[in-house]
Motif scaffolding. Sequence first.
Motif, PDB file in Angstrom:
ATOM      1  N   PRO A  97      17.900 -23.128   2.258  1.00  0.00           N
ATOM      2  CA  PRO A  97      19.061 -23.592   2.651  1.00  0.00           C
ATOM      3  C   PRO A  97      20.108 -22.895   1.643  1.00  0.00           C
ATOM      4  O   PRO A  97      20.232 -22.848   0.454  1.00  0.00           O
ATOM      5  CB  PRO A  97      19.007 -24.930   2.543  1.00  0.00           C
ATOM      6  CG  PRO A  97      17.968 -25.272   1.444  1.00  0.00           C
ATOM      7  CD  PRO A  97      16.815 -24.024   1.354  1.00  0.00           C
ATOM      8  N   CYS A  98      21.410 -22.860   2.055  1.00  0.00           N
ATOM      9  CA  CYS A  98      22.607 -22.389   1.320  1.00  0.00           C
ATOM     10  C   CYS A  98      22.788 -23.500   0.394  1.00  0.00           C
ATOM     11  O   CYS A  98      22.872 -24.677   1.136  1.00  0.00           O
ATOM     12  CB  CYS A  98      23.646 -22.107   2.495  1.00  0.00           C
ATOM     13  SG  CYS A  98      25.390 -21.775   1.625  1.00  0.00           S
ATOM     14  N   GLN A  99      23.066 -23.150  -0.738  1.00  0.00           N
ATOM     15  CA  GLN A  99      23.509 -24.345  -1.941  1.00  0.00           C
ATOM     16  C   GLN A  99      25.004 -24.658  -1.514  1.00  0.00           C
ATOM     17  O   GLN A  99      25.283 -25.800  -2.077  1.00  0.00           O
ATOM     18  CB  GLN A  99      23.373 -23.707  -3.267  1.00  0.00           C
ATOM     19  CG  GLN A  99      21.850 -23.323  -3.347  1.00  0.00           C
ATOM     20  CD  GLN A  99      20.936 -24.443  -3.266  1.00  0.00           C
ATOM     21  OE1 GLN A  99      21.070 -25.541  -4.020  1.00  0.00           O
ATOM     22  NE2 GLN A  99      19.792 -24.262  -2.606  1.00  0.00           N
ATOM     23  N   ILE A 100      25.760 -23.971  -0.909  1.00  0.00           N
ATOM     24  CA  ILE A 100      27.436 -24.076  -0.532  1.00  0.00           C
ATOM     25  C   ILE A 100      27.355 -25.273   0.578  1.00  0.00           C
ATOM     26  O   ILE A 100      28.130 -26.327   0.784  1.00  0.00           O
ATOM     27  CB  ILE A 100      28.128 -23.025  -0.538  1.00  0.00           C
ATOM     28  CG1 ILE A 100      27.873 -22.209  -1.516  1.00  0.00           C
ATOM     29  CG2 ILE A 100      29.638 -23.554  -0.397  1.00  0.00           C
ATOM     30  CD1 ILE A 100      28.419 -22.675  -3.011  1.00  0.00           C
ATOM     31  N   CYS A 101      26.705 -24.897   1.885  1.00  0.00           N
ATOM     32  CA  CYS A 101      27.009 -25.687   3.016  1.00  0.00           C
ATOM     33  C   CYS A 101      26.021 -26.575   3.188  1.00  0.00           C
ATOM     34  O   CYS A 101      26.102 -27.494   4.177  1.00  0.00           O
ATOM     35  CB  CYS A 101      27.176 -24.865   4.185  1.00  0.00           C
ATOM     36  SG  CYS A 101      25.695 -23.837   4.748  1.00  0.00           S
ATOM     37  N   ALA A 102      24.804 -26.806   2.612  1.00  0.00           N
ATOM     38  CA  ALA A 102      23.680 -27.685   2.503  1.00  0.00           C
ATOM     39  C   ALA A 102      23.286 -27.842   3.875  1.00  0.00           C
ATOM     40  O   ALA A 102      23.750 -29.075   4.434  1.00  0.00           O
ATOM     41  CB  ALA A 102      24.075 -28.960   1.869  1.00  0.00           C
ATOM     42  N   PRO A 103      22.725 -26.989   4.750  1.00  0.00           N
ATOM     43  CA  PRO A 103      22.536 -27.171   6.015  1.00  0.00           C
ATOM     44  C   PRO A 103      21.396 -28.073   6.344  1.00  0.00           C
ATOM     45  O   PRO A 103      21.065 -28.603   7.375  1.00  0.00           O
ATOM     46  CB  PRO A 103      21.943 -25.592   6.455  1.00  0.00           C
ATOM     47  CG  PRO A 103      21.431 -25.196   5.300  1.00  0.00           C
ATOM     48  CD  PRO A 103      22.560 -25.587   4.153  1.00  0.00           C
ATOM     49  N   GLN A 104      20.802 -28.600   5.280  1.00  0.00           N
ATOM     50  CA  GLN A 104      19.413 -29.517   5.461  1.00  0.00           C
ATOM     51  C   GLN A 104      19.935 -30.776   5.561  1.00  0.00           C
ATOM     52  O   GLN A 104      19.198 -31.616   5.983  1.00  0.00           O
ATOM     53  CB  GLN A 104      18.726 -29.050   4.260  1.00  0.00           C
ATOM     54  CG  GLN A 104      18.783 -29.837   3.074  1.00  0.00           C
ATOM     55  CD  GLN A 104      19.897 -28.923   2.395  1.00  0.00           C
ATOM     56  OE1 GLN A 104      20.524 -27.638   2.813  1.00  0.00           O
ATOM     57  NE2 GLN A 104      20.128 -29.026   0.992  1.00  0.00           N
ATOM     58  N   THR A 105      21.225 -30.923   5.062  1.00  0.00           N
ATOM     59  CA  THR A 105      21.977 -32.288   5.404  1.00  0.00           C
ATOM     60  C   THR A 105      21.669 -32.882   6.754  1.00  0.00           C
ATOM     61  O   THR A 105      22.106 -32.526   7.506  1.00  0.00           O
ATOM     62  CB  THR A 105      23.147 -32.285   4.899  1.00  0.00           C
ATOM     63  OG1 THR A 105      23.198 -31.964   3.621  1.00  0.00           O
ATOM     64  CG2 THR A 105      23.751 -33.798   4.758  1.00  0.00           C
ATOM     65  N   GLY A 106      21.131 -34.063   6.963  1.00  0.00           N
ATOM     66  CA  GLY A 106      20.777 -34.756   8.309  1.00  0.00           C
ATOM     67  C   GLY A 106      19.802 -34.100   9.042  1.00  0.00           C
ATOM     68  O   GLY A 106      19.315 -34.611   9.947  1.00  0.00           O
ATOM     69  N   LEU A 107      19.163 -32.829   8.520  1.00  0.00           N
ATOM     70  CA  LEU A 107      17.918 -32.215   9.392  1.00  0.00           C
ATOM     71  C   LEU A 107      16.517 -33.188   9.035  1.00  0.00           C
ATOM     72  O   LEU A 107      15.752 -33.114   9.854  1.00  0.00           O
ATOM     73  CB  LEU A 107      17.854 -30.952   9.078  1.00  0.00           C
ATOM     74  CG  LEU A 107      18.856 -30.024   9.630  1.00  0.00           C
ATOM     75  CD1 LEU A 107      18.406 -28.612   9.235  1.00  0.00           C
ATOM     76  CD2 LEU A 107      18.813 -29.988  11.315  1.00  0.00           C
ATOM     77  N   GLU A 108      16.417 -33.761   7.849  1.00  0.00           N
ATOM     78  CA  GLU A 108      15.124 -34.201   7.529  1.00  0.00           C
ATOM     79  C   GLU A 108      14.805 -35.668   8.223  1.00  0.00           C
ATOM     80  O   GLU A 108      13.791 -36.188   8.352  1.00  0.00           O
ATOM     81  CB  GLU A 108      14.965 -34.537   5.759  1.00  0.00           C
ATOM     82  CG  GLU A 108      15.289 -33.382   4.950  1.00  0.00           C
ATOM     83  CD  GLU A 108      16.442 -33.031   4.713  1.00  0.00           C
ATOM     84  OE1 GLU A 108      17.663 -33.435   5.187  1.00  0.00           O
ATOM     85  OE2 GLU A 108      16.860 -31.925   4.039  1.00  0.00           O
ATOM     86  N   GLN A 109      16.102 -36.432   8.582  1.00  0.00           N
ATOM     87  CA  GLN A 109      15.722 -37.304   9.347  1.00  0.00           C
ATOM     88  C   GLN A 109      15.511 -37.291  10.840  1.00  0.00           C
ATOM     89  O   GLN A 109      16.179 -38.221  11.811  1.00  0.00           O
ATOM     90  CB  GLN A 109      17.155 -38.136   9.228  1.00  0.00           C
ATOM     91  CG  GLN A 109      17.650 -38.219   7.919  1.00  0.00           C
ATOM     92  CD  GLN A 109      19.217 -38.482   7.636  1.00  0.00           C
ATOM     93  OE1 GLN A 109      19.751 -38.183   8.402  1.00  0.00           O
ATOM     94  NE2 GLN A 109      19.512 -39.080   6.610  1.00  0.00           N
ATOM     95  N   ALA A 110      14.627 -36.523  11.211  1.00  0.00           N
ATOM     96  CA  ALA A 110      14.420 -36.110  12.590  1.00  0.00           C
ATOM     97  C   ALA A 110      13.513 -37.265  13.305  1.00  0.00           C
ATOM     98  O   ALA A 110      12.784 -37.915  12.847  1.00  0.00           O
ATOM     99  CB  ALA A 110      13.702 -34.897  12.778  1.00  0.00           C
TER     100      ALA A 110
END
Length: 110
Positions: A97-110
Amino acid sequence: MSSGSISDLDKNRALAEWLEWQLRQVRNRVRELEVKEQQESRARERARAEQSWKIQPQRAGRPAMLHRGGCTLFKSELGFLNREEAVIALAEPDIEPCQICAPQTGLEQA
């Protein structure tokens, strides 16, 4: 032609001036509406990008990277990923994941 009356020529000149003024007004309004439409289109595209993801390909020994669609660190010429595809990409060991835009935020809660 009686004295004091307006000639047909003068009437038609006045009408032509008024019609030209109206045409300028309409053309200005069309330009305003075109600008507004372009701004709304860009806003819709930004909103769509913010709810999408993209993958930066692997380069020069650096791993592939998952970004939010609106991240400006990587401009993608390819299409965007949907949420499901982003979750799959994030699970791949060779995609970080990009360290700047943090694309993983919210994806883990599927």
